[in-house]
Write a protein that holds these residues in place. Structure first.
Motif, PDB file in Angstrom:
ATOM      1  N   GLY A 483      -3.687  11.390  -4.165  1.00 60.79           N
ATOM      2  CA  GLY A 483      -4.641  10.294  -4.281  1.00 60.79           C
ATOM      3  C   GLY A 483      -3.962   8.943  -4.111  1.00 60.79           C
ATOM      4  O   GLY A 483      -2.850   8.850  -3.572  1.00 60.79           O
ATOM      5  N   PHE A 484      -4.596   7.903  -4.582  1.00 59.21           N
ATOM      6  CA  PHE A 484      -4.006   6.567  -4.474  1.00 59.21           C
ATOM      7  C   PHE A 484      -4.625   5.651  -5.518  1.00 59.21           C
ATOM      8  O   PHE A 484      -5.695   5.925  -6.067  1.00 59.21           O
ATOM      9  CB  PHE A 484      -4.192   5.968  -3.071  1.00 59.21           C
ATOM     10  N   VAL A 485      -3.890   4.562  -5.813  1.00 56.61           N
ATOM     11  CA  VAL A 485      -4.325   3.550  -6.777  1.00 56.61           C
ATOM     12  C   VAL A 485      -4.580   2.258  -6.019  1.00 56.61           C
ATOM     13  O   VAL A 485      -3.736   1.810  -5.222  1.00 56.61           O
ATOM     14  CB  VAL A 485      -3.259   3.318  -7.868  1.00 56.61           C
ATOM     15  N   ARG A 486      -5.752   1.677  -6.240  1.00 52.39           N
ATOM     16  CA  ARG A 486      -6.072   0.375  -5.664  1.00 52.39           C
ATOM     17  C   ARG A 486      -5.919  -0.681  -6.765  1.00 52.39           C
ATOM     18  O   ARG A 486      -6.512  -0.547  -7.849  1.00 52.39           O
ATOM     19  CB  ARG A 486      -7.512   0.364  -5.161  1.00 52.39           C
ATOM     20  N   THR A 487      -5.136  -1.708  -6.484  1.00 51.28           N
ATOM     21  CA  THR A 487      -4.927  -2.806  -7.417  1.00 51.28           C
ATOM     22  C   THR A 487      -5.469  -4.079  -6.799  1.00 51.28           C
ATOM     23  O   THR A 487      -5.170  -4.399  -5.637  1.00 51.28           O
ATOM     24  CB  THR A 487      -3.429  -2.979  -7.746  1.00 51.28           C
ATOM     25  N   TYR A 488      -6.269  -4.830  -7.566  1.00 58.32           N
ATOM     26  CA  TYR A 488      -6.911  -6.054  -7.072  1.00 58.32           C
ATOM     27  C   TYR A 488      -6.384  -7.245  -7.864  1.00 58.32           C
ATOM     28  O   TYR A 488      -6.361  -7.218  -9.102  1.00 58.32           O
ATOM     29  CB  TYR A 488      -8.435  -5.962  -7.235  1.00 58.32           C
ATOM     30  N   ALA A 489      -5.940  -8.279  -7.172  1.00 56.86           N
ATOM     31  CA  ALA A 489      -5.416  -9.486  -7.817  1.00 56.86           C
ATOM     32  C   ALA A 489      -6.099 -10.714  -7.210  1.00 56.86           C
ATOM     33  O   ALA A 489      -6.239 -10.821  -5.984  1.00 56.86           O
ATOM     34  CB  ALA A 489      -3.901  -9.584  -7.655  1.00 56.86           C
TER      35      ALA A 489
END
Length: 745
Positions: A483-489
């Motif tokens: 899977g994958f992790v989405r990080t929003y800044a």
């Protein structure tokens, strides 16, 4: 077997577990209906009289011992000592799990039990999967998180927390106090007095109130620390490396596993009641599970219920009569109940042919506690995610959402209900597109098409601008399970600041270029009338005439030449500022150059009453330089040394070959020297280190600046070594020439 036997036939027939009773000779004397179904036989009587070897081989070839050679499995089972209790858990070839138990009986026989525990195993696997997902989410978080309890002791943290504290991996452990962690950090990190004062104040900080601070380490790394109280009197500390925000970078790391524990299957407790509702038989497992509320042979069920009511056995008190009545509701599914001592039990009852009934209980405390702990930690990790300063979404290998925090909802323009676990990434993108999160017009269409779900990379970083002007930086990082992790800044302010800095830099460069053009233009414009002044003053001084006219002409000539040299220096400064200084280097014979420079400076040195010396020169290799520019550099250095050396002092000129083949020329004086912190300022244009109105040493402040600029143009280096009141040494390092050249004049 009679009703007085330890295991009545009726009791065995009612048991949900497959049961076979073997005599001392190892032959089946009794088998229940569950055993028939388990072995896929037409009738349980088919087992009667069979030997242990036959039954064991039948189990092996039915695949109940799992994959492998049935004959070898049967041989291993036959080798078990049936005179002692035996228990193990196996997985059959049909994918189901079984508890196999052997209990010796009086007279040399034994009881064999085979129980399907697949449901317990599946519940255990589900609990472990939830723990794994929660743990993975915590470890993928780039923010360091440390949770402290009400006693200020560390109870949960991730790898990023340890790293951002500047500690080696494995230094922290749960149970350490907050003060102890500060002491460990002070041992591993060099801190100045100000930082130590800050950490001393943090020990006294009221952690019941939220606060945040930013500290810049000695290596330039900036760490933001945020402390927030949590229910129960503890507090959560989050650490974030804000240096990447300033440098448009982002880092992220993982921590080793925090969760452990594997649940083991528990043997069943069996209690048999006769038609008179009195205890006829009970095994040791039942008594062990019901420790503190055991039953006795012959005890009436109503007496048992009343005794347990008086002892407040269960957390939810009920009338003994109601508990008694429920024991005969044989159609109800297995129920779970909690004892007063906290033990969690599952139990069910089944009727017996003689009018009695069977009660079977299992201790599932470990499983219940594991599920509760998993839920508690999952809730805790979700709370920690919601406290982060970044939006986070975790997707599985099928692009389905696993977990998300509240900040992610706001940053991607979706509601918490729309970000429900299990939602596919394509559904989320469609909602964002319809709401204008990708912008409007062809640009939005392009982003929507180019970043289709099937094209989403597992390692990526890009930025997009929302409809309200907010700039969101989106980072994608892979997870070990595919899977994958989405990080929003939110980088809106950072982008705005960078744009302002770029505009300011462009304006400064334009101003500097304008200044340089002005100096170059004015220098050229001033030379024309000044050459006329110098020419006429030379003519007046050369013609016979009154003494005062000759004296005035000489003064005009001297001032004009001084002004011309100053204009030449300003022009050189302008050329150096634009990078237009051109040199034509060639191999030079240095002794002749050094002697010529010394002759030119001899008059100025004598006028200043300063002794000027050239040290005996060793054999020197030819150096790579332009003779005219080299003379100009040396004249500037010598003139500077003579100017700042009091009368009676000495200026020393020397040269030597260096081990790497280069040549170093040194100009040393016994003058007033320069403060240690002001040495580099001496190389700046138009700088006079003595800035008072009563300055004793005149000059334009361009000599050293031009000397270094010309040295660099020739590929040389120029440095100063000086102490106030102890003189100055200038070191000019010239590259060695690779080919010889004839001697210069």
């Amino acid at each position: 077997m009679t009703d007085a036997a330890p295991f009545p036939e009726a009791a065995l027939q009612a048991m949900p577990a497959a049961a076979c009773v073997f005599d001392a000779g190892g032959r089946v004397v009794l088998a229940n209906e569950a055993a028939r179904r388990m072995l896929d036989l037409a009738a349980a009587s088919e087992l009667l009289g069979r030997s242990q070897a036959e039954v064991v081989r039948l189990l092996a070839f039915r695949g109940l011992y799992g994959a492998g050679d049935p004959e070898a499995q049967a041989a291993a089972a036959m080798a078990v000592d049936r005179g002692r209790p035996h228990h193990r858990t196996l997985r059959g070839t049909n994918g189901r799990w079984y508890d196999i138990s052997s209990v010796p009986l009086p007279g040399g026989g034994w009881l064999g039990l085979l129980t399907d525990v697949t449901a317990h195993r599946q519940a255990e696997a589900m609990a472990l999967e939830r723990l794994r997902i929660a743990h993975l989410t915590l470890q993928q978080t780039p923010t360091g998180l440390g949770l402290y309890d009400s006693r200020r002791q560390l109870c949960l943290f991730n790898e990023a927390y340890e790293r951002l504290l500047g500690l080696p991996q494995g230094t922290l452990r749960t149970g350490l106090s907050f003060d102890a962690i500060i002491e460990i950090m002070l041992e591993h990190n060099p801190l100045d007095e100000e930082a130590r004062r800050i950490f001393a104040a943090r020990r006294q900080q009221d952690r019941s109130q939220p606060f945040s601070s930013v500290r810049v380490r000695l290596d330039g790394t900036a760490i933001r620390s945020v402390s927030q109280p949590v229910p129960g009197g503890g507090f959560l500390v989050s650490l974030e490396d804000v240096t990447p925000l300033r440098q448009a970078e982002d880092e992220a790391k993982r921590r080793a596993a925090l969760l452990d524990g594997v649940l083991a299957a528990m043997p069943h407790g069996v209690c048999v009641y006769g038609p008179d509702h009195r205890v006829r038989m009970v095994n040791a497992a039942f008594q062990q599970i019901m420790a503190g509320s055991e039953v006795a042979i012959g005890e009436h069920l109503m007496d048992v219920c009343r005794r347990r009511e008086e002892n407040r056995e269960y957390l939810n008190p009920e009338a003994a009569e109601e508990v008694f009545r429920r024991q005969f509701d044989f159609e109800r599914p297995p129920v779970t109940r909690v004892r007063r001592n906290g033990t969690v039990l599952t139990g069910r009852t089944a009727p017996l042919p003689d009018g009695g009934h069977l009660s079977v209980v299992s201790d599932v405390t470990a499983l219940h506690r594991a599920e509760a702990e998993a839920q508690r930690r999952a809730d805790l990790l979700q709370a920690m995610l919601d406290s982060m300063r970044h939006g986070v979404c975790l997707f599985d290998k099928n692009n389905r959402l696993v977990a998300a925090n509240q900040l992610a909802c706001r940053m991607i323009g979706l509601t918490a209900e729309e970000l429900a676990p299990g939602t596919h990434l394509s559904t989320l993108r469609d909602l964002q597109y319809k709401r204008g999160e990708f912008g409007a017009g062809p640009e939005a269409e392009r982003m929507y098409r180019e970043r289709a779900v099937g094209k989403v990379p597992r390692l990526d970083r890009f930025s997009r601008t929302r409809a309200d002007g907010t700039v969101i930086e989106v980072s994608t990082d892979p997870t070990p399970d595919g899977g994958f992790v989405r990080t929003y800044a939110d980088v809106t302010e950072e982008r705005r600041a960078r744009a302002e800095i770029e505009r300011a830099r462009a304006a400064a460069e334009e101003a500097d270029a304008a200044k340089t053009r002005f100096l170059a233009t004015m220098s050229h414009e001033l030379r024309t009338p000044l050459n006329a002044v110098i020419g006429f003053s030379e003519a007046l001084a050369a013609e016979p005439g009154p003494p005062h006219v000759t004296e005035f002409a000489g003064s005009i000539l001297e001032a004009g030449r001084h002004l011309l040299s100053l204009i030449d220096e300003v022009l050189d400064v302008a050329q150096a500022g634009t990078g237009a200084v051109r040199v034509a280097t060639r191999p030079l014979y240095l002794p002749s150059v050094l002697e010529g420079v010394l002759r030119l400076m001899r008059g100025a040195a004598e006028a200043a009453q300063v002794r000027l010396e050239l040290a005996p020169l060793p054999e020197l290799p030819r150096a790579l330089a332009e003779e005219r520019r080299l003379r100009q550099v040396l004249l500037n250095l010598l003139a500077n040394a003579v100017k700042f050396t009091p009368a009676g002092g000495m200026v020393h000129l020397a040269a030597a070959a260096l081990p790497d083949g280069a040549v170093e020329i040194r100009v040393s004086d016994t003058g007033i020297g320069i403060e240690a912190g002001q040495v580099e300022r001496a190389f700046e244009p138009f700088v006079q280190l003595e800035t008072s109105h009563a300055r004793r040493y005149q000059g334009s402040g361009l000599g050293l600046y031009l000397a270094r600029a010309l040295a660099q143009a020739m590929g040389a280096t120029l440095t100063l070594e000086s102490l106030r009141g102890e003189g100055t040494t200038a070191r000019l390092r010239l590259a060695a020439a690779t080919q010889p050249q004839e001697q210069t004049a």
